[in-house]
Write a protein that holds these residues in place. Structure first.
Motif, short mmCIF file in Angstrom:
data_model
loop_
_atom_site.label_atom_id
_atom_site.label_comp_id
_atom_site.label_asym_id
_atom_site.label_seq_id
_atom_site.Cartn_x
_atom_site.Cartn_y
_atom_site.Cartn_z
N ALA A 186 -0.52 5.59 3.69
CA ALA A 186 -1.65 4.63 2.99
C ALA A 186 -2.09 3.62 4.26
O ALA A 186 -3.12 3.30 3.70
CB ALA A 186 -0.76 3.45 1.64
N ILE B 26 2.06 1.67 -3.38
CA ILE B 26 1.04 2.50 -4.62
C ILE B 26 0.51 3.64 -4.38
O ILE B 26 0.79 4.48 -4.45
CB ILE B 26 -0.01 1.33 -4.50
CG1 ILE B 26 0.20 0.06 -5.03
CG2 ILE B 26 -0.93 2.19 -5.64
CD1 ILE B 26 -0.96 -1.31 -4.57
N SER B 27 0.72 4.62 -2.52
CA SER B 27 -0.30 5.74 -2.17
C SER B 27 0.15 5.65 -1.47
O SER B 27 -0.13 7.13 -0.97
CB SER B 27 -1.69 4.98 -1.69
OG SER B 27 -2.26 4.12 -2.38
N GLU C 266 -4.87 5.65 6.23
CA GLU C 266 -5.98 6.23 5.15
C GLU C 266 -6.74 4.62 4.53
O GLU C 266 -8.24 4.52 4.77
CB GLU C 266 -5.31 6.64 3.72
CG GLU C 266 -4.92 7.91 4.01
CD GLU C 266 -4.37 8.03 3.26
OE1 GLU C 266 -3.82 7.05 1.94
OE2 GLU C 266 -3.50 9.42 3.01
N THR D 99 0.43 -1.29 -0.16
CA THR D 99 -0.23 0.20 0.19
C THR D 99 0.55 1.44 0.04
O THR D 99 0.12 1.80 -0.92
CB THR D 99 -0.83 0.26 1.11
OG1 THR D 99 -0.16 0.14 2.72
CG2 THR D 99 -1.86 -1.21 1.07
N GLN D 100 2.03 0.87 1.11
CA GLN D 100 2.59 2.27 0.88
C GLN D 100 3.75 2.65 -0.76
O GLN D 100 3.97 3.55 -1.22
CB GLN D 100 4.17 2.50 1.40
CG GLN D 100 3.01 2.41 3.29
CD GLN D 100 4.69 2.58 4.34
OE1 GLN D 100 5.77 2.47 4.01
NE2 GLN D 100 3.85 2.60 5.32
#
Length: 488
Positions: free
Chosen positions: A183, A178-179, A186, A175-176
């Protein structure tokens, strides 16, 4: 009683997946504690947000005795398998639902309320889970190899925790990537909890396939005489007849779980807040240690079959006193290699403790009331001392400013455990109280029957008389469906 090895493997496998699921949740919550503090308590100043989040972990353990008081006696009445299916379904559902909860950004501090409620559901279910699982595997294991077979239950526990930590680490990395760095707070924190859905389906499937234990079936029609300690007793009767053994169990469980939950549920928080290791770094250091430790548990369980449960417990408590302070000192170096070594040092006594828990603790109580007595001793201790380890450890550090306080906390309960171990009777190689000897082959059964009057490991006065007479008059093999009569 002759136990088919294939049934033993099926029974052990069905209980292991349940413990895997339970500790998978502990791994998730432990490694996401700092993240969940941001998600659910963003309006609170430090360190209160983290302490409130850790309180959620403690609340699940405070509820455990109530689950044990309900589910334990129920398991003695309707059977181990039925209650273990119920606890598995409750645990899986509650874990998955945490993954869809609203956050404090959406509803403010009210967000902590449904989190606490679901942790309470988990606590209630686990009040019957470990007590029932240990009772189940102990009753399904042959007397001379009970330590080995029962140790596999906690292999599932710590592999489950390692799996939870791994899922958190993998979710964080993906997730980190990607975002960005926010992330997990969130949305990424939801992923590990939602993974519980397919895992729970698999675990429930296996729980549906496990048979009832022969020991329970043989004791299904025991008498209800409140003056007979081997009868099926309620809570008051258990405390009346077995209070000394309950206290011994409470002390040993406290020693085991303060060390165990420090290694698992509290260590991620400690490494982040006191040592400065990232969440991902803590998982990378912890997971290999837990995997290696889990692989050692059957070896230690087999050792306990040879030298006894008490000597293994003494090794566990003694190594706690020797290794705990040095381990926390090494941890303060702050390098990844130092953290790995320190965690391995903490894992040594934990391995010796947990490898014999599932074989030693249920054997302290008679078959007719074993589930209920285990539920009382185990859950009272875990709720007061084990599950509160993260909260008390962090609170002691905040109060004193001393980063070694968790080590002293663990050592204190190891000393209490040693006192209890001095009063504990040895149970290795012996039949369970209230049950006939359990063996793996017909030849072993014949030898047991031929020598039962002179064998110092066998006390026929604690066995169901009708089954004992059947064994003496027959060919040494007792049918698993035979019903026990009232003891005289």
């Amino acid at each position: 009683m002759v136990i088919d090895k294939r049934k033993v493997r099926t029974a052990i496998g069905g209980t292991v997946v349940g413990n895997f699921m339970e500790w998978f949740d502990f791994g998730i919550y432990g490694y996401l504690a700092v993240t969940l503090a941001v998600v659910f308590t963003s309006d609170l100043p430090e360190p209160w947000g983290l302490l409130v989040t850790l309180l959620g972990f403690a609340i699940s353990f405070i509820v455990r005795p109530f689950g044990g008081l309900v589910l334990g006696p129920l398991g003695d009445r309707i059977g181990r398998q039925k209650v273990l299916f119920l606890t598995m379904a409750m645990m899986a559902a509650a874990t998955a639902l945490i993954g869809v909860l609203p956050t404090s950004a959406q509803i403010g501090l009210w967000a902590i309320v449904p989190l606490y409620l679901l942790k309470m559901v988990q606590g209630f279910s686990t009040g019957g889970e470990y007590a029932g699982a240990t009772t189940y595997v102990a009753e399904f294991s042959p007397d001379r190899r009970r330590g080995f077979w029962s140790s596999w239950l906690d292999v599932g526990s710590y592999v489950g925790f390692a799996a939870g930590a791994s899922v958190v680490a993998l979710s964080t990395w993906i997730t980190q990537s990607i975002s960005g760095p926010d992330a997990m707070t969130e949305y990424g924190w939801r992923i590990p909890f939602l993974v519980a859905i397919p895992l729970g389906i698999v675990a429930i499937y296996f729980r549906l396939r496990i048979p009832e234990t022969p020991a329970f079936e043989n004791a299904a029609e025991v008498n209800l005489d409140k003056d007979d300690p081997y009868a099926r007793l309620g809570i008051i009767g258990i405390l009346r007849h077995h209070w000394r053994v309950v206290l011994i169990g409470i002390a040993i469980v406290a020693a085991t779980n303060t060390a165990g939950y420090a290694l698992t549920s509290y260590m991620p928080t400690y490494l982040e807040t006191e040592v400065g290791i990232s969440n991902l770094g803590a998982a990378i250091a912890t997971v290999p240690v837990l995997i290696v430790m889990s692989a050692c548990l059957p070896l230690i369980g087999r050792l306990s079959d040879r030298i006894g449960r008490r000597p293994v417990y003494f090794i566990a408590a003694g190594s706690t006193l020797v290794l705990m302070v040095p381990a926390f000192a090494v941890m303060q170096i702050g390098q990844e290699w130092a953290v790995f070594i320190a965690l391995a040092m903490v894992a040594i006594p934990v391995a010796f403790y947990v490898a014999v828990s599932a074989s030693a603790l249920p054997a302290l109580f008679p078959t007719a009331s074993r589930f209920g007595a285990m539920a009382i001793a185990y859950n009272v201790s875990v709720s007061l001392f084990g599950g509160t380890t993260p909260l008390f450890s962090q609170g002691l550090i905040e109060l004193t400013g001393n980063p070694y306080m968790p080590a002293f906390y663990i050592m204190f309960f190891a000393l209490l455990g040693i006192i209890a171990m001095l009063s504990m009777r040895e149970t290795a190689k012996r039949p369970l109280l209230g049950s006939v000897p359990t063996v793996e082959t017909r030849a072993q059964a014949e030898r047991v029957v031929a020598t039962q009057d002179s064998n110092p490991l066998i006390d026929t006065s604690t066995m169901p008389l009708e089954i004992l007479h059947a064994a003496r008059e027959g060919d040494g093999e007792v049918d698993a469906s035979a019903q026990a009569s009232t003891r005289s």
